[in-house]
Design an enzyme around this catalytic site. Structure first.
Site, PDB file in Angstrom:
ATOM      1  N   ASP A 294       0.955  -1.119  -0.084  1.00 14.73           N
ATOM      2  CA  ASP A 294       0.055  -0.193   0.019  1.00 14.73           C
ATOM      3  C   ASP A 294       0.872   1.252   0.189  1.00 14.73           C
ATOM      4  O   ASP A 294       1.969   1.224  -0.630  1.00 14.73           O
ATOM      5  CB  ASP A 294      -0.856   0.018   1.290  1.00 14.73           C
ATOM      6  CG  ASP A 294      -2.162   0.577   0.902  1.00 14.73           C
ATOM      7  OD1 ASP A 294      -2.547   1.821   0.488  1.00 14.73           O
ATOM      8  OD2 ASP A 294      -3.335   0.135   1.205  1.00 14.73           O
ATOM      9  N   HIS A 328       1.330   1.792  -3.330  1.00 17.18           N
ATOM     10  CA  HIS A 328       0.286   2.705  -3.900  1.00 17.18           C
ATOM     11  C   HIS A 328       0.538   4.350  -4.249  1.00 17.18           C
ATOM     12  O   HIS A 328       0.228   4.848  -4.920  1.00 17.18           O
ATOM     13  CB  HIS A 328      -0.980   2.847  -3.196  1.00 17.18           C
ATOM     14  CG  HIS A 328      -1.912   1.467  -3.154  1.00 17.18           C
ATOM     15  ND1 HIS A 328      -1.412   0.393  -4.174  1.00 17.18           N
ATOM     16  CD2 HIS A 328      -2.755   0.993  -2.311  1.00 17.18           C
ATOM     17  CE1 HIS A 328      -2.245  -0.684  -3.899  1.00 17.18           C
ATOM     18  NE2 HIS A 328      -3.060  -0.370  -3.068  1.00 17.18           N
TER      19      HIS A 328
END
Length: 552
Positions: A294, A328
């Site tokens: 992430d 991300h």
């Protein structure tokens, strides 16, 4: 005793006061991050019965060693060579947990070893499983060495079928666990699946207690390292990997140093952030490497009302000389930034294969002000999404859609400004070089609260698409050099105000320089345009006035 060179950091203090750079307005004074100092006494975990055979559960031995070291006034607790299986470890003040080069500290996959505790999840008070490593209300603590800390996160995490190969998916199913109704998501247990069906499971509300969440306990994944309200912290040298959720979560901490860390999670690890610095002040993150599932390096300060009520911004942060591989976002602020963020410097970092490079995200309901952010000398390569992104319509989905997915079109409506309205303003970004991205620059504010006062200077971008500026004001782009596959248009401005672009150039011929949209667009100026080959220079749509644009 541990070799003297392993304790070379003892008693050293670091003054992080560096020179100023040219910014919008006066740049704040850079912070001084206070450093740890430990007695040289060493406590050996083997003296408390620890065994590094990968089978013996060392929870009691390691925690006893830490408690004894603390009781004696502090020092070093040494994790030597070996595979040390353990349950949750609780840090104590004045203790440095030193993980040797050939040591692996492996946390058990037995969920029964992790009790439900009062914690925090994505910016709100929540019941969670106890973190593998935790500390609360401590001072002068450290985790150092060159060893490995492994959270055994695969035992906890749900996994989407779309993120695995066919053979990987088959192997995962054969390992046990359960699937959701669509047979698209694997969960490690029925309790984990049940938790996924609840809205904010574990959220602490008046009258709730730990026993109310036993049925979904498996779903309440812990962050690997959770430090709450601690002062003077050093994390240095170790590899921290395979977390059930976020790897590193300092919350309401002060004088925090992260140096020379390797932080790893599988690329598909849901909520597998690298570090989330939440409501902290005086922070230094340097010479670290992240490759996670992430966001890589992320700034937070609480979610919605809980964050606003806490009222603690993350402030006075220096981030430098770091590398982020898969994530991300490389450097990220938000989306839980309701307590605000300010006075942050990001310098000399490289983002290799991150979904988005510089990622600033929020949404209505958050509130909070993010301001005085200074970024320079950033390299990016192979960015699937945007190189630089400001988005006030964050929808909590993956930044780059997977195969078969589509991003929903945002429905734009102007709402009243309240305490729930977030704000991004006063960013200075300099010297950014991008080789490969889907879009170069994307700014999207709210009609009632534009993104404000953003200066981007000396940027070289090779990307599929150019620049979008939406509901933004006071935007200055200086010396922007683009190489794009699509240029119809190269620049898109919707309801932009006071947009000044100086020294724009393109490597490729441009089909259309700029498309201006929206009746609120005003005072858009392009100067020093070095684009010579234009089929069509400008276009006005959606009631935009031609008087809004000046090209010199």
């Amino acid at each position: 005793m541990i070799k003297k060179d392993l304790l070379s950091f003892l008693g050293i203090s670091l003054l992080c006061v560096l020179g100023n750079s040219k910014t919008l307005g006066q740049e704040p004074v850079r912070p001084t991050i206070q450093q740890v100092s430990f007695p040289k006494d060493t406590t050996h975990i083997a003296s408390f019965g620890a065994k590094g055979d990968g089978q013996f559960l060392n929870t009691e031995a390691i925690n006893s060693a830490i408690a004894e070291c603390n009781k004696k006034g502090g020092g070093v607790v040494h994790i030597p060579a070996g595979l040390w299986l353990t349950g949750p470890i609780e840090l104590k003040s004045n203790v440095n947990l030193h993980v040797g080069r050939d040591a692996v500290l492996l946390f058990t996959s037995d969920f029964n070893e992790y009790k439900l505790v009062e914690s925090n999840w994505e910016g709100e008070p929540s019941w969670r499983n106890q973190s593998p490593i935790s500390g609360r209300n401590l001072e002068n603590i450290g985790i150092t060495g060159k060893g490995i800390i492994d959270g055994n996160g695969a035992a906890w995490r749900m996994v989407k079928k779309s993120k695995l190969t066919e053979s990987q998916w088959k192997k995962l199913i054969e390992s046990g666990g359960v699937l959701d109704e669509k047979q698209e998501i694997w969960y490690p247990s029925i309790g984990s699946l049940k938790g996924s069906k609840q809205k904010k499971p574990g959220l602490m509300k008046p009258g709730t207690q730990a026993s109310d969440f036993q049925e979904v306990k498996d779903f309440l994944r812990p962050n690997l390292l959770q430090l709450t309200n601690c002062k003077k912290i050093l994390l240095e040298g170790v590899t921290i990997q395979n977390s059930p959720a976020w790897n590193l979560h300092p919350l309401m901490c002060e004088d925090l140093t992260l140096r020379d860390l390797l932080v790893l999670n599988p690329w598909y690890a849901q909520n597998g952030d690298g570090v989330d610095v939440e409501s902290c002040r005086n922070v230094l993150i340097e010479d670290c490497t992240f490759d996670v599932g992430d966001d890589g390096i992320c700034i937070k300060s609480g979610r919605d009302k809980a964050g606003r009520d806490r009222g603690m911004p993350t402030e006075n942060v220096i981030i430098r000389n770091n590398i982020v591989y898969h994530a991300h976002g490389g450097f990220v602020i938000g989306s839980e930034m309701s307590g605000g963020a300010r006075n942050i410097w990001v310098e000399d970092c490289s983002f290799i294969g991150t979904d988005i490079g510089l990622r600033f995200k929020t949404t209505r309901g958050r509130g909070g002000v993010v301001e005085n952010i200074f970024i320079k000398n950033i390299n990016m390569f192979d960015i699937p999404g945007e190189a630089i992104l400001f988005d006030m319509y964050y929808m909590a989905v993956d930044p780059v859609p997977l195969a078969g997915e589509k991003k929903e079109t945002v429905k734009v409506v102007k709402l009243p400004v309240t305490e729930e309205t977030p704000s991004f303003k006063n960013f200075t970004i300099e010297n950014v070089h991008v080789h490969g991205a889907d879009k170069g620059i994307f700014l999207r504010g709210l009609p009632e609260m534009n993104i404000q006062n953003i200066s981007i200077t000396n940027v070289n971008i090779q990307a599929k698409k150019g620049i979008d500026i939406i509901e933004s004001s006071g935007i200055t782009l200086n010396k922007i050099r683009l190489k794009t596959e699509e240029s119809n248009p190269l620049l898109y401005v919707h309801n932009g105000k006071d947009i000044h672009i100086n020294g724009l150039s393109s490597v490729n011929p441009v089909e259309k320089l700029i498309q201006v949209s929206g009746e609120e667009s005003v005072n858009i100026k392009i100067q020093g345009n070095e684009i010579k080959q234009l089929n069509k220079q400008k276009e006005f749509i959606n009631n935009a006035s031609e008087s809004a644009l000046t090209i010199q």
